[in-house]
Design a protein around this motif. Sequence first.
Motif, PDB file in Angstrom:
ATOM      1  N   ALA A   1       0.847  -1.187   0.000  1.00 61.54           N
ATOM      2  CA  ALA A   1       0.000   0.000   0.000  1.00 61.54           C
ATOM      3  C   ALA A   1       0.890   1.248   0.000  1.00 61.54           C
ATOM      4  CB  ALA A   1      -0.896  -0.002   1.238  1.00 61.54           C
ATOM      5  N   HIS A   2       0.294   2.360  -0.273  1.00 61.06           N
ATOM      6  CA  HIS A   2       1.023   3.626  -0.282  1.00 61.06           C
ATOM      7  C   HIS A   2       1.783   3.833   1.023  1.00 61.06           C
ATOM      8  CE1 HIS A   2       1.229   8.062   0.388  1.00 61.06           C
ATOM      9  NE2 HIS A   2       1.829   7.965  -0.781  1.00 61.06           N
ATOM     10  N   GLY A   3       1.160   3.517   2.142  1.00 58.42           N
ATOM     11  CA  GLY A   3       1.779   3.697   3.453  1.00 58.42           C
ATOM     12  C   GLY A   3       2.966   2.782   3.721  1.00 58.42           C
ATOM     13  N   ASP A   4       3.133   1.745   2.912  1.00 56.05           N
ATOM     14  CA  ASP A   4       4.255   0.816   3.070  1.00 56.05           C
ATOM     15  C   ASP A   4       5.508   1.273   2.339  1.00 56.05           C
ATOM     16  OD1 ASP A   4       2.627  -1.064   4.442  1.00 56.05           O
ATOM     17  OD2 ASP A   4       1.949  -1.912   2.526  1.00 56.05           O
ATOM     18  N   LEU A   5       5.360   2.150   1.373  1.00 53.24           N
ATOM     19  CA  LEU A   5       6.448   2.410   0.429  1.00 53.24           C
ATOM     20  C   LEU A   5       7.693   3.022   1.047  1.00 53.24           C
ATOM     21  CD1 LEU A   5       4.446   3.531  -2.711  1.00 53.24           C
ATOM     22  CD2 LEU A   5       5.412   1.283  -2.179  1.00 53.24           C
ATOM     23  N   LEU A   6       7.563   3.859   2.046  1.00 53.05           N
ATOM     24  CA  LEU A   6       8.747   4.427   2.683  1.00 53.05           C
ATOM     25  C   LEU A   6       9.558   3.325   3.370  1.00 53.05           C
ATOM     26  CD1 LEU A   6      10.423   6.909   3.224  1.00 53.05           C
ATOM     27  CD2 LEU A   6       9.024   7.350   5.251  1.00 53.05           C
ATOM     28  N   ASN A   7       8.882   2.399   4.062  1.00 53.69           N
ATOM     29  CA  ASN A   7       9.601   1.289   4.694  1.00 53.69           C
ATOM     30  C   ASN A   7      10.192   0.341   3.651  1.00 53.69           C
ATOM     31  OD1 ASN A   7       9.226   2.246   7.251  1.00 53.69           O
ATOM     32  ND2 ASN A   7       7.585   0.834   7.786  1.00 53.69           N
ATOM     33  N   VAL A   8       9.509   0.148   2.526  1.00 51.58           N
ATOM     34  CA  VAL A   8      10.081  -0.651   1.435  1.00 51.58           C
ATOM     35  C   VAL A   8      11.377  -0.008   0.955  1.00 51.58           C
ATOM     36  CG1 VAL A   8       9.757  -1.395  -0.965  1.00 51.58           C
ATOM     37  CG2 VAL A   8       7.892  -1.666   0.678  1.00 51.58           C
ATOM     38  N   ALA A   9      11.341   1.306   0.737  1.00 50.52           N
ATOM     39  CA  ALA A   9      12.527   2.021   0.265  1.00 50.52           C
ATOM     40  C   ALA A   9      13.671   1.958   1.275  1.00 50.52           C
ATOM     41  CB  ALA A   9      12.177   3.479  -0.053  1.00 50.52           C
ATOM     42  N   LYS A  10      13.359   2.140   2.549  1.00 50.08           N
ATOM     43  CA  LYS A  10      14.396   2.094   3.578  1.00 50.08           C
ATOM     44  C   LYS A  10      15.011   0.701   3.695  1.00 50.08           C
ATOM     45  CE  LYS A  10      12.774   5.914   6.436  1.00 50.08           C
ATOM     46  NZ  LYS A  10      12.254   6.303   7.761  1.00 50.08           N
ATOM     47  N   CYS A  11      14.180  -0.328   3.645  1.00 42.39           N
ATOM     48  CA  CYS A  11      14.699  -1.698   3.711  1.00 42.39           C
ATOM     49  C   CYS A  11      15.546  -2.014   2.480  1.00 42.39           C
ATOM     50  CB  CYS A  11      13.556  -2.705   3.830  1.00 42.39           C
ATOM     51  SG  CYS A  11      12.865  -2.854   5.487  1.00 42.39           S
ATOM     52  N   ALA A  12      15.103  -1.565   1.327  1.00 43.49           N
ATOM     53  CA  ALA A  12      15.868  -1.789   0.096  1.00 43.49           C
ATOM     54  C   ALA A  12      17.220  -1.083   0.172  1.00 43.49           C
ATOM     55  CB  ALA A  12      15.076  -1.310  -1.118  1.00 43.49           C
ATOM     56  N   GLU A  13      17.244   0.122   0.730  1.00 42.29           N
ATOM     57  CA  GLU A  13      18.501   0.847   0.880  1.00 42.29           C
ATOM     58  C   GLU A  13      19.442   0.117   1.838  1.00 42.29           C
ATOM     59  OE1 GLU A  13      20.067   5.373   1.578  1.00 42.29           O
ATOM     60  OE2 GLU A  13      18.209   4.776   2.569  1.00 42.29           O
ATOM     61  N   ARG A  14      18.908  -0.397   2.924  1.00 48.45           N
ATOM     62  CA  ARG A  14      19.740  -1.153   3.867  1.00 48.45           C
ATOM     63  C   ARG A  14      20.294  -2.414   3.217  1.00 48.45           C
ATOM     64  NH1 ARG A  14      16.231  -0.424   9.470  1.00 48.45           N
ATOM     65  NH2 ARG A  14      16.485   1.838   9.533  1.00 48.45           N
ATOM     66  N   ALA A  15      19.470  -3.080   2.419  1.00 52.07           N
ATOM     67  CA  ALA A  15      19.922  -4.280   1.715  1.00 52.07           C
ATOM     68  C   ALA A  15      21.014  -3.930   0.712  1.00 52.07           C
ATOM     69  CB  ALA A  15      18.745  -4.953   1.008  1.00 52.07           C
ATOM     70  N   GLU A  16      20.841  -2.849  -0.011  1.00 53.77           N
ATOM     71  CA  GLU A  16      21.838  -2.438  -0.998  1.00 53.77           C
ATOM     72  C   GLU A  16      23.161  -2.113  -0.318  1.00 53.77           C
ATOM     73  OE1 GLU A  16      24.402  -0.294  -3.486  1.00 53.77           O
ATOM     74  OE2 GLU A  16      23.458   0.605  -1.723  1.00 53.77           O
ATOM     75  N   THR A  17      23.114  -1.427   0.802  1.00 50.77           N
ATOM     76  CA  THR A  17      24.328  -1.092   1.552  1.00 50.77           C
ATOM     77  C   THR A  17      25.011  -2.361   2.053  1.00 50.77           C
ATOM     78  OG1 THR A  17      23.423   1.053   2.216  1.00 50.77           O
ATOM     79  CG2 THR A  17      25.214   0.159   3.570  1.00 50.77           C
ATOM     80  N   TRP A  18      24.238  -3.289   2.609  1.00 51.29           N
ATOM     81  CA  TRP A  18      24.809  -4.528   3.133  1.00 51.29           C
ATOM     82  C   TRP A  18      25.460  -5.345   2.011  1.00 51.29           C
ATOM     83  CZ3 TRP A  18      24.458  -9.772   2.596  1.00 51.29           C
ATOM     84  CH2 TRP A  18      25.021 -10.536   3.616  1.00 51.29           C
ATOM     85  N   ILE A  19      24.765  -5.473   0.885  1.00 49.78           N
ATOM     86  CA  ILE A  19      25.313  -6.227  -0.250  1.00 49.78           C
ATOM     87  C   ILE A  19      26.577  -5.547  -0.772  1.00 49.78           C
ATOM     88  CG2 ILE A  19      24.910  -6.926  -2.645  1.00 49.78           C
ATOM     89  CD1 ILE A  19      21.917  -7.303  -1.804  1.00 49.78           C
ATOM     90  N   GLY A  20      26.566  -4.223  -0.848  1.00 52.83           N
ATOM     91  CA  GLY A  20      27.749  -3.490  -1.297  1.00 52.83           C
ATOM     92  C   GLY A  20      28.947  -3.752  -0.400  1.00 52.83           C
ATOM     93  N   ARG A  21      28.723  -3.795   0.895  1.00 54.19           N
ATOM     94  CA  ARG A  21      29.824  -4.076   1.832  1.00 54.19           C
ATOM     95  C   ARG A  21      30.353  -5.491   1.651  1.00 54.19           C
ATOM     96  NH1 ARG A  21      27.011  -1.045   6.831  1.00 54.19           N
ATOM     97  NH2 ARG A  21      27.759   1.043   6.344  1.00 54.19           N
ATOM     98  N   GLN A  22      29.457  -6.450   1.439  1.00 59.13           N
ATOM     99  CA  GLN A  22      29.905  -7.831   1.227  1.00 59.13           C
ATOM    100  C   GLN A  22      30.737  -7.930  -0.047  1.00 59.13           C
ATOM    101  OE1 GLN A  22      29.169  -9.758   3.911  1.00 59.13           O
ATOM    102  NE2 GLN A  22      28.217  -7.814   4.460  1.00 59.13           N
ATOM    103  N   THR A  23      30.280  -7.262  -1.084  1.00 61.97           N
ATOM    104  CA  THR A  23      30.987  -7.283  -2.364  1.00 61.97           C
ATOM    105  C   THR A  23      32.363  -6.633  -2.233  1.00 61.97           C
ATOM    106  OG1 THR A  23      28.864  -7.215  -3.509  1.00 61.97           O
ATOM    107  CG2 THR A  23      30.814  -6.647  -4.803  1.00 61.97           C
ATOM    108  N   ASN A  24      32.419  -5.491  -1.538  1.00 62.48           N
ATOM    109  CA  ASN A  24      33.704  -4.813  -1.318  1.00 62.48           C
ATOM    110  C   ASN A  24      34.648  -5.662  -0.485  1.00 62.48           C
ATOM    111  OD1 ASN A  24      32.997  -2.567  -2.804  1.00 62.48           O
ATOM    112  ND2 ASN A  24      32.286  -1.407  -1.049  1.00 62.48           N
ATOM    113  N   ASP A  25      34.130  -6.323   0.550  1.00 58.23           N
ATOM    114  CA  ASP A  25      34.954  -7.186   1.395  1.00 58.23           C
ATOM    115  C   ASP A  25      35.520  -8.349   0.584  1.00 58.23           C
ATOM    116  OD1 ASP A  25      34.472  -5.588   3.572  1.00 58.23           O
ATOM    117  OD2 ASP A  25      33.051  -6.952   4.539  1.00 58.23           O
TER     118      ASP A  25
END
Length: 77
Positions: free
Chosen positions: A47-71
């Motif tokens: 729903a519309h009200g979920d989208l900010l949390n979707v975006a924040k979770c996606a950003e956290r996932a992207e950051t975590w994956i980026g760190r794993q890749t860099n490591d």
Amino acid sequence: MSNLPIKKFRLGLITVAIWDNDGFYSVDVSRSYKDKHGNWQSTTSFAHGDLLNVAKCAERAETWIGRQTNDQQSKGA
């Protein structure tokens, strides 16, 4: 590939699960809800009200994956 995600991020009812497929990471995004019987279910519709949390979770996932890749690259260098 494991039967369990390598990492999860949760904000409210939104969960992002990260899967390691032999060094290639994939991501599932879901929303938890209770059905009419009170049982927890999940959906990939948001729903519309979920989208900010979707975006924040996606950003956290992207950051975590980026760190794993860099490591991994640092260890191979």
